[in-house]
Design an enzyme around this catalytic site. Sequence first.
Site, PDB file in Angstrom:
ATOM      1  N   SER A   1       0.759  -1.391   0.078  1.00 28.84           N
ATOM      2  CA  SER A   1       0.175  -0.108  -0.139  1.00 28.84           C
ATOM      3  C   SER A   1       0.958   1.305   0.043  1.00 28.84           C
ATOM      4  O   SER A   1       1.840   1.221   0.798  1.00 28.84           O
ATOM      5  CB  SER A   1      -1.076  -0.172   1.378  1.00 28.84           C
ATOM      6  OG  SER A   1      -1.788  -1.077   1.079  1.00 28.84           O
TER       7      SER A   1
ATOM      8  N   ASN B   1       1.254   4.120   1.241  1.00 25.51           N
ATOM      9  CA  ASN B   1       1.030   4.909   2.528  1.00 25.51           C
ATOM     10  C   ASN B   1       2.002   4.964   3.282  1.00 25.51           C
ATOM     11  O   ASN B   1       2.236   5.555   4.409  1.00 25.51           O
ATOM     12  CB  ASN B   1      -0.301   4.635   3.374  1.00 25.51           C
ATOM     13  CG  ASN B   1      -0.119   3.063   3.757  1.00 25.51           C
ATOM     14  OD1 ASN B   1       1.078   2.443   4.056  1.00 25.51           O
ATOM     15  ND2 ASN B   1      -1.226   2.353   4.237  1.00 25.51           N
TER      16      ASN B   1
ATOM     17  N   ALA C   1       7.450  -2.070  10.859  1.00 22.81           N
ATOM     18  CA  ALA C   1       6.166  -1.527  10.570  1.00 22.81           C
ATOM     19  C   ALA C   1       6.475   0.112  10.106  1.00 22.81           C
ATOM     20  O   ALA C   1       7.306   0.605  10.685  1.00 22.81           O
ATOM     21  CB  ALA C   1       5.157  -1.267  11.891  1.00 22.81           C
ATOM     22  N   LYS C   2       5.508   0.327   9.093  1.00 22.19           N
ATOM     23  CA  LYS C   2       5.737   1.931   8.790  1.00 22.19           C
ATOM     24  C   LYS C   2       5.467   2.765   9.839  1.00 22.19           C
ATOM     25  O   LYS C   2       5.849   3.794   9.826  1.00 22.19           O
ATOM     26  CB  LYS C   2       4.756   2.164   7.563  1.00 22.19           C
ATOM     27  CG  LYS C   2       5.152   1.386   6.400  1.00 22.19           C
ATOM     28  CD  LYS C   2       3.817   1.635   5.317  1.00 22.19           C
ATOM     29  CE  LYS C   2       4.305   0.774   3.999  1.00 22.19           C
ATOM     30  NZ  LYS C   2       3.062   0.831   3.050  1.00 22.19           N
ATOM     31  N   ARG C   3       4.318   2.459  10.699  1.00 22.54           N
ATOM     32  CA  ARG C   3       4.009   3.338  11.697  1.00 22.54           C
ATOM     33  C   ARG C   3       4.935   3.686  12.855  1.00 22.54           C
ATOM     34  O   ARG C   3       4.897   4.672  13.577  1.00 22.54           O
ATOM     35  CB  ARG C   3       2.534   2.872  12.340  1.00 22.54           C
ATOM     36  CG  ARG C   3       2.793   1.811  13.158  1.00 22.54           C
ATOM     37  CD  ARG C   3       1.352   1.347  13.641  1.00 22.54           C
ATOM     38  NE  ARG C   3       1.426   0.181  14.512  1.00 22.54           N
ATOM     39  CZ  ARG C   3       1.362  -1.147  13.772  1.00 22.54           C
ATOM     40  NH1 ARG C   3       1.088  -1.064  12.643  1.00 22.54           N
ATOM     41  NH2 ARG C   3       1.458  -2.191  14.704  1.00 22.54           N
TER      42      ARG C   3
END
Length: 281
Positions: free
Chosen positions: A9, A11, A237-239
Amino acid sequence: MIVTRFAPSPNGSLHLGHAYSAIVSHDLARDAGGRFLLRIEDIDGARSRPELADEFRADLEWLGLEWEEVPAQSTRLASYERAAARLVEMGLLYPCTCTRAEIEALEPRMGPQGFIYPGTCKGRNWDPDKPAAMRLDVMAAMEKAGSLVWEDAITGEQSADPREFGDVVLVRKDAPASYHLAATLDDAADGVTLVTRGMDLFHATHIHRLLQALLDLPVPRWHHHDLLLDTDGQKLAKRRSSPSLADRRISGEDGKELAEMLRMGQMPGGISLSRYPHGVT
């Protein structure tokens, strides 16, 4: 012919966990003389950044991977609408106006991916002027579908039991489809025969197998691989702003050498591979 896919994705930038997942998918297809697909999952509203798709392609090329690209999710909205309408006609979807805070205030039990929705809106009259998600009536869906099985390439045959998720959202308030609905439909449309993804999505396959039965979709096999963990034992993780592949690429690091290290299980910078969690056998 084996067909696998990598479906990021846009994002946030890709990190080593994505690289590992892409390599697993790529190599399983390559070693079997099959096809490895790239699908951009770009329906996450304002969070989707179209420019990242080019970054992803550059990252995969840097790793030495070869792929066929299939249409992005944003071109498939009509198929999601048709599937949702079919489930509504079957009496299996209902509108839900609850917010996350409202659900948490009810102190529901926890499932594999967070709080299990307690069915508050089921059977309620719905104000069509109020934004609503569409949830799957899982118990009714299971009664219609009957007993279902699915096969993981590592752990073998599994009996599908999606009850631990509760009535999951299939059409979001802010997006035309949830991950569950979109990924299941897209894999079928793309002819994917082996769904490769991290073990954190192992339990989600119970929902996907149910959707395949309800919508008369072909049933692939699955391959749920281990996850890369950081020095704190948390999934990359991206976050959490895990270091990006793009930064490594731009700094001059050798992507093909990195890919070989990942294949051999040689994790850089204190990163480790996880094992299957308790309850997955």
